[in-house]
Scaffold this active site. Sequence first.
Site, short mmCIF file in Angstrom:
data_model
loop_
_atom_site.label_atom_id
_atom_site.label_comp_id
_atom_site.label_asym_id
_atom_site.label_seq_id
_atom_site.Cartn_x
_atom_site.Cartn_y
_atom_site.Cartn_z
N ASP A 122 -72.50 29.68 117.84
CA ASP A 122 -72.27 28.70 116.79
C ASP A 122 -70.78 28.69 116.47
OD1 ASP A 122 -72.65 27.02 114.56
OD2 ASP A 122 -74.58 27.98 114.11
N ASP B 291 -70.58 23.28 114.83
CA ASP B 291 -70.96 23.09 113.43
C ASP B 291 -70.23 21.90 112.82
OD1 ASP B 291 -72.10 24.17 110.87
OD2 ASP B 291 -69.97 24.29 110.37
N GLU C 261 -73.71 19.22 115.68
CA GLU C 261 -74.41 18.95 114.42
C GLU C 261 -73.72 17.79 113.74
OE1 GLU C 261 -75.43 20.85 110.11
OE2 GLU C 261 -73.46 20.94 111.01
N HIS D 34 -81.72 26.94 110.02
CA HIS D 34 -81.40 27.88 108.93
C HIS D 34 -80.95 27.17 107.66
CE1 HIS D 34 -77.73 26.62 110.70
NE2 HIS D 34 -77.07 27.10 109.67
N ASP D 35 -80.83 25.86 107.69
CA ASP D 35 -80.41 25.10 106.50
C ASP D 35 -81.58 24.44 105.78
OD1 ASP D 35 -77.68 25.63 106.72
OD2 ASP D 35 -77.34 23.93 108.05
C1 NOJ Z 1 -73.70 23.45 108.64
C2 NOJ Z 1 -74.29 24.81 108.73
O1 NOJ Z 1 -75.49 24.74 109.43
C3 NOJ Z 1 -74.43 25.32 107.32
O2 NOJ Z 1 -75.20 26.49 107.26
C4 NOJ Z 1 -73.05 25.49 106.75
O3 NOJ Z 1 -73.13 25.86 105.40
C5 NOJ Z 1 -72.23 24.21 106.86
N1 NOJ Z 1 -72.38 23.56 108.14
C6 NOJ Z 1 -70.77 24.50 106.66
O4 NOJ Z 1 -70.25 25.14 107.79
#
Ligand code: NOJ
Length: 565
Positions: A97, A204, A261, A337-338
């Site tokens: 990541d 990311d 992402e 994970h979000d």
């Molecule tokens: C997306 C990530 O998946 C998340 O966990 C993170 O807080 C934000 N980007 C900032 O990097």
Amino acid sequence: MEAWWRNSIGYIIYPAAYKDANGDGIGDLKGIIEKLDYLHELGIDLLWICPIFASPMKDNGYDVSDYLHVNPLFGSDEDLLTLLREAHLRGIRVLLDFAMNHTSDQHEWFVKAKEDPSSEERSYYIIKKGRRDEKGNLLPPNNWGSFFSTSAWERMPGSEDEFYLHVFAPSMPDTDWSNPKLRERYYQIARHYVDLGVDGFRMDAISHLAKNPTFEDSPLQGGKGGYVLDPSEFSNRPELLGYLKEFREKGVNENTLLVGEVGGCVQPAQARLFSERGRGPINLVFNFDTVWNNGAYGSIDKKDEEIKTDVISLKNNFMRWYENAATCDLPLYWCNHDHPRVLSQYGSVNYRAESAKMLVTTLLFLYGTPFIYQGDEIGMSNVTYDKVEDFLNDEANVDALKSMRSEGRDEETILRFWRRTNRINARTPMQWDKTSYAGFSKVAPKVKVNDNYKEGVNVQEQMEDPYSILNYFQYAISFRKNAIYNDIVNNGRLEIVDYNHPDVFAYLHRGSSTIMVISNFRPYQTYFTFNYEIGDIVLHNYDGVLLKDHVFTLRPFECYLLKIR
Ligand code: NOJ
Ligand code: CA
């Protein structure tokens, strides 16, 4: 030759919560290495590991202070080499990541930028002079709001009138991608890892790499203190495509998998520019259209009973991407994970096994490369914390809590909301067995374990039970990986059956043979008209088939994978 990721089964690891090998209460790389045989047996051949680079962990590793070294919390650089070697020996590829939209404010670049205004590093960040109001008070350069706080600007330490931009937390200054020197630094880092044998990157927050170069106020009104979160000012801007192309050319190889992402703003037409097969600079665009299709997002004032999966919208969202972006390779996932746990969103803890099996069946045979989130294979569900403070080990929640309280929300309302929506739900320790702390660690983990590990939600007990969720996952994955099924899924035309059915998600693929998935998304019985002839029942999460006069009676969360004659 077909790209390798079209035949891969991905698995997302949140390292802090996977397996603690050295007994400090935090998951680590050695822990992942210990579990490679488990993953291999499950049928996984592609890992996306959430950030492992050095970091003060304000945003759990997405705030990187040194890209070239492993976070000592997770192990050593040597451990990463071992992980790569051991994974490759088992035919498992590894994605790291890579957060490039921002660094930590403790990164050497930012430290130099603060110390020396004439340093090259200062040009790596977006630093602008503030504005003055009528009284001469210093204000941020514009009205942009950030994702994790109010203004997206923070005073530049050591400067009288400058601010730096951070679209996430103030401790995560954004890097300036319009600067070719900064970009080159990132390409060097990427090449370093590709040379070590890393197979790809999950990039990311790449949506945000390019900002509106005018840095003028957003025309949107409102927001706290006049700061509006207007993602269009810093998401998917025209310059982004060029940056991604350059990253592909200068940072990685042709065979390196790039997963980007992009948040919710990218639609299929734009995704085609990014990831069309053979042309786009990246390979898989992660957009979150299929994640919150139950009304939970922003649902603070809703009662739990009002949260219900909108099955038609789910079908629409998958199909909108399939119809308009099938010239791209697409990822398939329920969450990461979000997000809260998918079992608690679209499934039910009251039908844990049935709904977990239904969800994986529905996902695996759509179109794309599946990514399973750690723990879904044993039916892990949301946490049951009983006070809001338990959620505060995530920096993103600290500000959110303040703001919900200032809006007059009571603790019970906040708790109800977070229990169903918070990303902490996905970040509790993986449940390996029924010994203390679910076998995750020998000591009390930094993050509380979900108690349901004592009730069969753990790997070891499920390994021993032939009807467990885990064994079902393994079996279902083995079909998805079978060359014939894989070809049908990737190349056979995908069609939804009975689009307007409000409860059932059914689809078929017409390939060398026709396969069909029928899934009841409800905790109650539903009916489904079936005008086909069954050739074979490949997967089924109940005993006995209730089919009479062309109508299936589907029990709660019942699902089938059928071969149709
Ligand atoms: C997306 C990530 O998946 C998340 O966990 C993170 O807080 C934000 N980007 C900032 O990097
Ligand atoms: Ca550890």
